[in-house]
Motif scaffolding. Structure first.
Motif, PDB file in Angstrom:
ATOM      1  N   GLN A  10      36.133  45.995  74.897  1.00 22.71           N
ATOM      2  CA  GLN A  10      35.543  45.403  73.702  1.00 22.71           C
ATOM      3  C   GLN A  10      36.439  44.223  73.324  1.00 22.71           C
ATOM      4  O   GLN A  10      37.614  44.425  73.005  1.00 22.71           O
ATOM      5  CB  GLN A  10      35.494  46.428  72.567  1.00 22.71           C
ATOM      6  N   PRO A  11      35.936  42.980  73.346  1.00 17.75           N
ATOM      7  CA  PRO A  11      36.795  41.817  73.088  1.00 17.75           C
ATOM      8  C   PRO A  11      37.109  41.671  71.591  1.00 17.75           C
ATOM      9  O   PRO A  11      36.665  40.734  70.925  1.00 17.75           O
ATOM     10  CB  PRO A  11      35.961  40.651  73.617  1.00 17.75           C
ATOM     11  N   VAL A  12      37.892  42.608  71.081  1.00 19.49           N
ATOM     12  CA  VAL A  12      38.090  42.733  69.634  1.00 19.49           C
ATOM     13  C   VAL A  12      38.661  41.459  69.027  1.00 19.49           C
ATOM     14  O   VAL A  12      38.216  41.007  67.963  1.00 19.49           O
ATOM     15  CB  VAL A  12      38.999  43.941  69.321  1.00 19.49           C
ATOM     16  N   GLU A  13      39.676  40.863  69.685  1.00 18.47           N
ATOM     17  CA  GLU A  13      40.285  39.654  69.117  1.00 18.47           C
ATOM     18  C   GLU A  13      39.265  38.528  68.978  1.00 18.47           C
ATOM     19  O   GLU A  13      39.222  37.836  67.953  1.00 18.47           O
ATOM     20  CB  GLU A  13      41.460  39.190  69.982  1.00 18.47           C
ATOM     21  N   HIS A  14      38.433  38.338  70.006  1.00 20.63           N
ATOM     22  CA  HIS A  14      37.400  37.294  69.940  1.00 20.63           C
ATOM     23  C   HIS A  14      36.354  37.625  68.883  1.00 20.63           C
ATOM     24  O   HIS A  14      35.861  36.725  68.182  1.00 20.63           O
ATOM     25  CB  HIS A  14      36.739  37.132  71.300  1.00 20.63           C
ATOM     26  N   MET A  15      36.020  38.889  68.753  1.00 23.54           N
ATOM     27  CA  MET A  15      35.047  39.295  67.749  1.00 23.54           C
ATOM     28  C   MET A  15      35.588  39.052  66.345  1.00 23.54           C
ATOM     29  O   MET A  15      34.868  38.566  65.461  1.00 23.54           O
ATOM     30  CB  MET A  15      34.688  40.766  67.940  1.00 23.54           C
ATOM     31  N   ALA A  16      36.868  39.378  66.122  1.00 22.23           N
ATOM     32  CA  ALA A  16      37.462  39.176  64.799  1.00 22.23           C
ATOM     33  C   ALA A  16      37.578  37.692  64.471  1.00 22.23           C
ATOM     34  O   ALA A  16      37.360  37.276  63.319  1.00 22.23           O
ATOM     35  CB  ALA A  16      38.830  39.848  64.739  1.00 22.23           C
ATOM     36  N   ALA A  17      37.916  36.872  65.481  1.00 19.33           N
ATOM     37  CA  ALA A  17      37.975  35.426  65.255  1.00 19.33           C
ATOM     38  C   ALA A  17      36.593  34.885  64.916  1.00 19.33           C
ATOM     39  O   ALA A  17      36.441  34.017  64.035  1.00 19.33           O
ATOM     40  CB  ALA A  17      38.539  34.727  66.490  1.00 19.33           C
ATOM     41  N   ALA A  18      35.563  35.396  65.591  1.00 18.59           N
ATOM     42  CA  ALA A  18      34.194  34.969  65.283  1.00 18.59           C
ATOM     43  C   ALA A  18      33.798  35.397  63.880  1.00 18.59           C
ATOM     44  O   ALA A  18      33.112  34.653  63.155  1.00 18.59           O
ATOM     45  CB  ALA A  18      33.217  35.545  66.313  1.00 18.59           C
ATOM     46  N   MET A  19      34.221  36.592  63.479  1.00 15.74           N
ATOM     47  CA  MET A  19      33.949  37.068  62.124  1.00 15.74           C
ATOM     48  C   MET A  19      34.554  36.115  61.100  1.00 15.74           C
ATOM     49  O   MET A  19      33.897  35.720  60.118  1.00 15.74           O
ATOM     50  CB  MET A  19      34.524  38.482  61.963  1.00 15.74           C
ATOM     51  N   ALA A  20      35.807  35.706  61.339  1.00  9.16           N
ATOM     52  CA  ALA A  20      36.466  34.765  60.426  1.00  9.16           C
ATOM     53  C   ALA A  20      35.762  33.408  60.440  1.00  9.16           C
ATOM     54  O   ALA A  20      35.574  32.779  59.388  1.00  9.16           O
ATOM     55  CB  ALA A  20      37.934  34.613  60.814  1.00  9.16           C
ATOM     56  N   ARG A  21      35.353  32.953  61.624  1.00 10.13           N
ATOM     57  CA  ARG A  21      34.657  31.667  61.712  1.00 10.13           C
ATOM     58  C   ARG A  21      33.346  31.691  60.943  1.00 10.13           C
ATOM     59  O   ARG A  21      33.018  30.733  60.215  1.00 10.13           O
ATOM     60  CB  ARG A  21      34.417  31.314  63.176  1.00 10.13           C
ATOM     61  N   LEU A  22      32.572  32.763  61.094  1.00  9.58           N
ATOM     62  CA  LEU A  22      31.300  32.853  60.375  1.00  9.58           C
ATOM     63  C   LEU A  22      31.508  32.817  58.861  1.00  9.58           C
ATOM     64  O   LEU A  22      30.722  32.213  58.127  1.00  9.58           O
ATOM     65  CB  LEU A  22      30.564  34.134  60.769  1.00  9.58           C
ATOM     66  N   LEU A  23      32.587  33.466  58.390  1.00 11.82           N
ATOM     67  CA  LEU A  23      32.851  33.443  56.954  1.00 11.82           C
ATOM     68  C   LEU A  23      33.269  32.050  56.494  1.00 11.82           C
ATOM     69  O   LEU A  23      32.784  31.552  55.466  1.00 11.82           O
ATOM     70  CB  LEU A  23      33.934  34.461  56.589  1.00 11.82           C
TER      71      LEU A  23
END
Length: 339
Positions: free
Chosen positions: A300-313
């Protein structure tokens, strides 16, 4: 005399643009060419410029801060956040993105009804511009409370249908299907699952995905025991499975910590992994490489997912992204020595 800190003029000189352009980039104004934005950000890093937050807030009505919220009712949330490598990866991914954009994170924990109310009050007062929320319970009421309060938010994991908000998520069912197909391809026919708690986000997707792929391979009877995402719960679940189903030759655990605990128990009992029982985990966290033998797992690419979460916000706060923007990620099977 004290040496003055770098100014907007210093950044503008290094970037080769006007002071006004630097100000627009620093304040998140939309109409700046992306290449110019990147040039200005590099100049900010080069000069060590730090925006005057008080002045910036007067202009933008924003604090330059976002909350990273871990939420679960009745769970020892703080202890789990520090013990489970999954959460460290969320923090790393989100903070890496925010740091590059001079956005300051603040971590909040909501582990009770009172704590959730305090989080909503804190954000409603404008103490932070928005929230990155990681619910540990699929029925967590906090996301709905934040939407009702009008707080900009992005979730890690798909929200309930009635909660309209942005999110990032993984195709968990596809990942679990990969695990089942891999075990089947290795000739394993007597499979079992150490499942996530029913209340956990994605628990049902991972379990159903594994059972569906097992059935397609002609394996109909798959015993299931639930754990609690910890190595100790994986040990207990493995002990129960061995006791009740002694002929097992393959096990899928819904996270790496439970798979690690299962492998530890099997080793102590003199059961060979993967010779006697093959084990597959989920996440590809540090527990996968600490396991003996190294763990085959679904990444699960957690770091990329969390960065995307921050980008969307951040995009939502800047007015360039929709409040319900989402991004889905694909899993990847990491084959090592345990299966």
């Amino acid at each position: 005399m004290t040496r003055r800190g770098p100014t907007l003029e210093d950044v503008a000189r290094v970037a080769g643009v006007s002071r006004a352009t630097v100000s627009r980039v620093v304040n998140g104004v939309r109409n700046v060419d992306p290449h110019i934005q990147e040039t200005v950000r590099r100049a900010i890093t080069h000069t060590g410029y730090t925006p005057n937050q008080a002045a910036r807030s007067l202009v933008t009505r924003r604090t330059g801060t976002v909350a990273l919220v871990f939420s679960a009712d009745g769970d020892p949330v703080a202890a789990r956040v520090f013990a489970d490598p999954f959460f460290g990866r969320v923090v790393d991914g989100a903070l890496g993105f925010l740091h590059e954009r001079a956005v300051q994170p603040v971590m909040l924990v909501a582990d009770s009804a009172q704590a959730r109310t305090r989080v909503v009050d804190y954000l409603s007062r404008g103490a932070a511009d928005g929230a990155l929320v990681v619910p540990l319970d699929a029925a967590d009421p906090l996301p709905g409370m934040l939407v009702t309060a009008g707080i900009p938010m992005v979730l890690f994991g798909r929200p309930p249908a009635e909660v309209r908000t942005g999110f990032v998520d993984l195709d968990n069912a596809a990942g679990a299907r990969m695990a089942a197909a891999h075990l089947s391809a290795r000739g394993r026919r007597r499979l079992a699952v150490i499942a996530a708690p029913d209340s956990a986000p994605a628990a049902r997707e991972r379990l159903n995905g594994f059972l569906e792929a097992s059935a397609l391979a002609g394996i109909e009877e798959v015993p299931v025991v639930s754990g609690r995402f910890t190595a100790d719960s994986g040990r207990r679940a493995m002990a129960r499975l061995l006791r009740e189903h002694p002929g097992l030759d393959g096990v899928f655990a819904a996270n790496d910590l439970m798979a690690l605990g299962a492998c530890q128990y099997l080793r102590e009992r003199g059961v060979s992994v993967p010779g006697d029982i093959a084990v597959v985990g989920f996440d590809d966290s540090s527990a996968a490489t600490e396991c003996g033998p190294p763990l085959t797992t679904v990444r699960q690419p957690v770091e990329h997912m969390a960065a995307a979460m921050a980008r969307l916000l951040v995009e939502q706060l800047q007015g360039v992204g929709a409040t319900c923007s989402s991004e889905m990620f694909e899993p990847l099977l990491m084959v090592r020595e345990s299966a």
